[in-house]
Motif scaffolding. Structure first.
Motif, PDB file in Angstrom:
ATOM      1  N   LYS A  45       0.845  -1.190   0.000  1.00  0.00           N
ATOM      2  CA  LYS A  45       0.000   0.000   0.000  1.00  0.00           C
ATOM      3  C   LYS A  45       0.879   1.238   0.000  1.00  0.00           C
ATOM      4  O   LYS A  45       1.776   1.372   0.832  1.00  0.00           O
ATOM      5  CB  LYS A  45      -0.912   0.000   1.226  1.00  0.00           C
ATOM      6  CG  LYS A  45      -1.915   1.115   1.230  1.00  0.00           C
ATOM      7  CD  LYS A  45      -2.878   0.941   2.393  1.00  0.00           C
ATOM      8  CE  LYS A  45      -3.913   2.029   2.412  1.00  0.00           C
ATOM      9  NZ  LYS A  45      -4.866   1.829   3.501  1.00  0.00           N
ATOM     10  N   GLY A  46       0.620   2.133  -0.934  1.00  0.00           N
ATOM     11  CA  GLY A  46       1.364   3.374  -1.021  1.00  0.00           C
ATOM     12  C   GLY A  46       0.801   4.424  -0.084  1.00  0.00           C
ATOM     13  O   GLY A  46      -0.334   4.323   0.377  1.00  0.00           O
ATOM     14  N   ILE A  47       1.601   5.442   0.192  1.00  0.00           N
ATOM     15  CA  ILE A  47       1.137   6.516   1.062  1.00  0.00           C
ATOM     16  C   ILE A  47       0.911   7.818   0.304  1.00  0.00           C
ATOM     17  O   ILE A  47       0.285   8.739   0.825  1.00  0.00           O
ATOM     18  CB  ILE A  47       2.094   6.750   2.250  1.00  0.00           C
ATOM     19  CG1 ILE A  47       3.497   7.107   1.763  1.00  0.00           C
ATOM     20  CG2 ILE A  47       2.124   5.539   3.158  1.00  0.00           C
ATOM     21  CD1 ILE A  47       4.417   7.589   2.867  1.00  0.00           C
ATOM     22  N   MET A  48       1.408   7.883  -0.948  1.00  0.00           N
ATOM     23  CA  MET A  48       1.186   9.075  -1.751  1.00  0.00           C
ATOM     24  C   MET A  48       1.443   8.732  -3.215  1.00  0.00           C
ATOM     25  O   MET A  48       2.381   8.013  -3.525  1.00  0.00           O
ATOM     26  CB  MET A  48       2.109  10.210  -1.306  1.00  0.00           C
ATOM     27  CG  MET A  48       1.832  11.526  -1.949  1.00  0.00           C
ATOM     28  SD  MET A  48       2.864  12.805  -1.175  1.00  0.00           S
ATOM     29  CE  MET A  48       2.208  14.240  -1.961  1.00  0.00           C
ATOM     30  N   GLU A  66      -9.487   7.956   0.410  1.00  0.00           N
ATOM     31  CA  GLU A  66     -10.230   6.713   0.217  1.00  0.00           C
ATOM     32  C   GLU A  66      -9.712   5.906  -0.954  1.00  0.00           C
ATOM     33  O   GLU A  66     -10.237   4.859  -1.251  1.00  0.00           O
ATOM     34  CB  GLU A  66     -11.714   7.029  -0.003  1.00  0.00           C
ATOM     35  CG  GLU A  66     -12.378   7.620   1.215  1.00  0.00           C
ATOM     36  CD  GLU A  66     -13.834   7.938   0.962  1.00  0.00           C
ATOM     37  OE1 GLU A  66     -14.294   7.790  -0.188  1.00  0.00           O
ATOM     38  OE2 GLU A  66     -14.509   8.320   1.913  1.00  0.00           O
ATOM     39  N   ASP A  67      -8.700   6.404  -1.630  1.00  0.00           N
ATOM     40  CA  ASP A  67      -8.220   5.679  -2.798  1.00  0.00           C
ATOM     41  C   ASP A  67      -6.704   5.774  -2.917  1.00  0.00           C
ATOM     42  O   ASP A  67      -6.166   6.311  -3.879  1.00  0.00           O
ATOM     43  CB  ASP A  67      -8.892   6.213  -4.070  1.00  0.00           C
ATOM     44  CG  ASP A  67      -8.704   5.276  -5.253  1.00  0.00           C
ATOM     45  OD1 ASP A  67      -8.354   4.091  -5.030  1.00  0.00           O
ATOM     46  OD2 ASP A  67      -8.893   5.716  -6.385  1.00  0.00           O
ATOM     47  N   LEU A  68      -6.022   5.239  -1.933  1.00  0.00           N
ATOM     48  CA  LEU A  68      -4.559   5.236  -1.952  1.00  0.00           C
ATOM     49  C   LEU A  68      -4.052   4.223  -2.974  1.00  0.00           C
ATOM     50  O   LEU A  68      -4.765   3.282  -3.333  1.00  0.00           O
ATOM     51  CB  LEU A  68      -4.018   4.923  -0.564  1.00  0.00           C
ATOM     52  CG  LEU A  68      -4.262   6.028   0.468  1.00  0.00           C
ATOM     53  CD1 LEU A  68      -3.897   5.536   1.857  1.00  0.00           C
ATOM     54  CD2 LEU A  68      -3.476   7.273   0.125  1.00  0.00           C
ATOM     55  N   PRO A  69      -2.823   4.383  -3.426  1.00  0.00           N
ATOM     56  CA  PRO A  69      -2.279   3.451  -4.408  1.00  0.00           C
ATOM     57  C   PRO A  69      -1.961   2.093  -3.785  1.00  0.00           C
ATOM     58  O   PRO A  69      -1.566   2.015  -2.628  1.00  0.00           O
ATOM     59  CB  PRO A  69      -1.001   4.140  -4.876  1.00  0.00           C
ATOM     60  CG  PRO A  69      -0.608   5.007  -3.733  1.00  0.00           C
ATOM     61  CD  PRO A  69      -1.886   5.455  -3.101  1.00  0.00           C
ATOM     62  N   VAL A  70      -2.159   1.055  -4.576  1.00  0.00           N
ATOM     63  CA  VAL A  70      -1.795  -0.293  -4.185  1.00  0.00           C
ATOM     64  C   VAL A  70      -0.940  -0.861  -5.307  1.00  0.00           C
ATOM     65  O   VAL A  70      -1.250  -0.690  -6.485  1.00  0.00           O
ATOM     66  CB  VAL A  70      -3.050  -1.170  -3.959  1.00  0.00           C
ATOM     67  CG1 VAL A  70      -2.678  -2.615  -3.717  1.00  0.00           C
ATOM     68  CG2 VAL A  70      -3.867  -0.645  -2.793  1.00  0.00           C
TER      69      VAL A  70
END
Length: 115
Positions: A45-48, A66-70
């Protein structure tokens, strides 16, 4: 399963809320990879991040995104990665959301199960 030497790393970027029906896209991708006998995969899971829409997604306490990068990473032989790409494309089409897929050559130094 043995995996050593020249292999490929498949890296797939999606949003954490992207779904196919009721299943999260990253779950569908990883479980399908396991079903197809791929050597292994990891979901990070990314943070930005930002992408083609130029909208910045960020994880902060004040504003919960609500839609962080994965990122899904899968390492396997050239042949198995190449044969898995159409499966990924099909999952992207079913989802109807954007994303990014990259492939790069890697040298596997060590890959063994627990004893």
């Amino acid at each position: 399963m043995e995996l050593q030497g020249q292999s490929k790393l498949l890296r797939i970027f999606v949003g954490e809320i992207d779904k196919i029906g009721h299943q999260l896209l990253y779950e569908a991708i990883l479980l399908t990879a396991k079903e197809k006998g791929m050597a292994g995969g990891t979901v990070l899971k990314g943070i930005m991040a930002y992408g083609p829409s130029s909208r910045v997604h960020v994880a902060r306490l004040i504003e919960l995104s609500e839609d962080l990068p994965v990122i899904i990473e899968i390492v396997d032989s050239d042949e198995k990665i190449d044969s898995f790409l159409p499966v990924i494309n099909d999952l992207f089409e079913k989802c109807g959301r954007g994303g990014l897929i990259t492939v790069e050559k890697v040298d596997v130094i060590y890959y063994k199960p627990k004893k």
